[in-house]
Scaffold this active site. Structure first.
Site, mmCIF file in Angstrom:
data_model
loop_
_atom_site.group_PDB
_atom_site.id
_atom_site.type_symbol
_atom_site.label_atom_id
_atom_site.label_comp_id
_atom_site.label_asym_id
_atom_site.label_seq_id
_atom_site.Cartn_x
_atom_site.Cartn_y
_atom_site.Cartn_z
ATOM 1 C CG HIS A 1 -5.786 -0.576 -1.132
ATOM 2 N ND1 HIS A 1 -5.373 -0.321 -2.120
ATOM 3 C CD2 HIS A 1 -5.354 -0.649 0.177
ATOM 4 C CE1 HIS A 1 -3.881 0.352 -1.696
ATOM 5 N NE2 HIS A 1 -4.156 0.198 -0.351
ATOM 6 C CB SER B 1 -1.081 -0.039 1.177
ATOM 7 O OG SER B 1 -1.948 0.968 1.185
#
Length: 227
Positions: A117, A11
Site C-alpha cells: 500500500h 487489504s
C-alpha cells in the site's frame, strides 16, 4: 440465510468482502488474488519496509512522512492511535525515528515481504488491470465499502479501478468502519483467523458488538444474535 447489510475487508480481505456482497465469484477472486500477490512480489524484488505507529495522531504522522526524504507513506489507517507506514526501508526507518521523537508511544517494524500500500507498488496495480478486466462483475443490492475511498460502492463498474488503486494507496480502515456506522450498521462480524479487526473496532467505538467467526461452530453465535 444471513445476508449482510454492507461488507468491507482490510487489504486482501476486500476480495472476500466483494464475494460476500455478491459482486464477484469466489473463483474470480481466487484467480485475481493469486496474480495480485505475484505482481506485488515482483514489483519490489529487493523488498521495502513497513512499521506500525502507536500513539500519535494521523495528521502528525502524515506530516513527518511528507518531510522525510525518499518514499514513505501512510499505508493503513487502522484505528485511533494506530497507523502503519510503508515504503523504502531507509525512509521508513528515518520517518520512524522522527515519529518516535514527536511523541509516539511505539514504532514497531513489521515482518513483511514488501512495502504494501505504497506508491512503490503502483506498477503492480497496473499489471493487475488486465486480470480485473476478465472478471465477470455482478450487480447486487449489497454495497461494499472500498478501502481506497472509505465510501460504499454499489455500481460494479467502479470496482475495477478502485482495486487497481488499492494496491498502491492507503487502506482507510478506520474511516471505512465509521462510514458503515453512519450507514446504520448495528453488529459487525469478523470472518477469518484471529480477532484483529474486532480489536480495531473497540478502539474506534466500543459500543458496537463484533462477532468473530473462526470456525463453523462460531456461526452459531451469529445465528443466535441475528436470527
Amino acid at each position: 440465510g444471513i445476508v449482510p447489510a454492507v461488507t468491507a475487508g482490510l487489504s486482501l480481505g476486500e476480495y472476500g468482502a466483494l464475494v460476500a456482497a455478491k459482486k464477484m465469484s469466489w473463483q474470480d477472486a481466487l484467480r485475481v488474488i493469486e496474480r495480485r500477490g505475484l505482481f506485488m512480489q515482483e514489483a519490489v524484488p529487493v523488498g521495502g519496509a513497513m512499521s506500525a505507529v502507536m500513539g500519535l495522531d494521523f495528521e502528525k504522522v502524515e506530516e513527518i512522512c511528507r518531510n522525510t526524504g525518499g518514499i514513505v507513506e501512510p499505508a493503513n489507517y487502522n484505528c485511533p492511535g494506530q497507523i502503519v507506514i510503508s515504503g523504502e526501508a531507509e525512509a521508513v526507518e528515518k520517518a520512524g525515528a522522527a515519529i518516535k521523537a514527536a511523541g509516539a508511544k511505539r514504532v514497531a517494524p513489521l515482518k513483511v515481504s514488501g512495502p504494501f500500500h505504497s506508491s512503490m507498488l503502483k506498477g503492480a496495480g497496473e499489471q493487475l488491470k488486465p486480470e480485473l478486466s476478465k472478471v465477470t462483475w455482478m450487480d447486487s443490492d449489497i454495497p461494499y465499502v472500498s478501502n481506497t475511498i472509505a465510501e460504499p460502492v454499489a455500481d460494479s463498474s467502479a470496482i475495477e479501478g478502485l482495486l487497481v488503486r488499492q494496491v498502491s494507496e492507503s487502506v482507510r480502515w478506520q474511516q471505512s468502519v465509521e462510514k458503515m456506522m453512519e450507514m446504520g450498521v448495528e453488529v459487525f462480524v469478523e470472518i477469518g483467523p484471529g480477532k484483529t479487526l474486532a480489536g480495531f473496532l473497540k478502539r474506534i467505538d466500543r459500543k458496537f458488538p463484533c462477532i468473530t467467526i473462526e470456525t463453523a461452530e462460531d456461526l452459531k453465535k451469529l445465528e443466535e444474535l441475528v436470527c
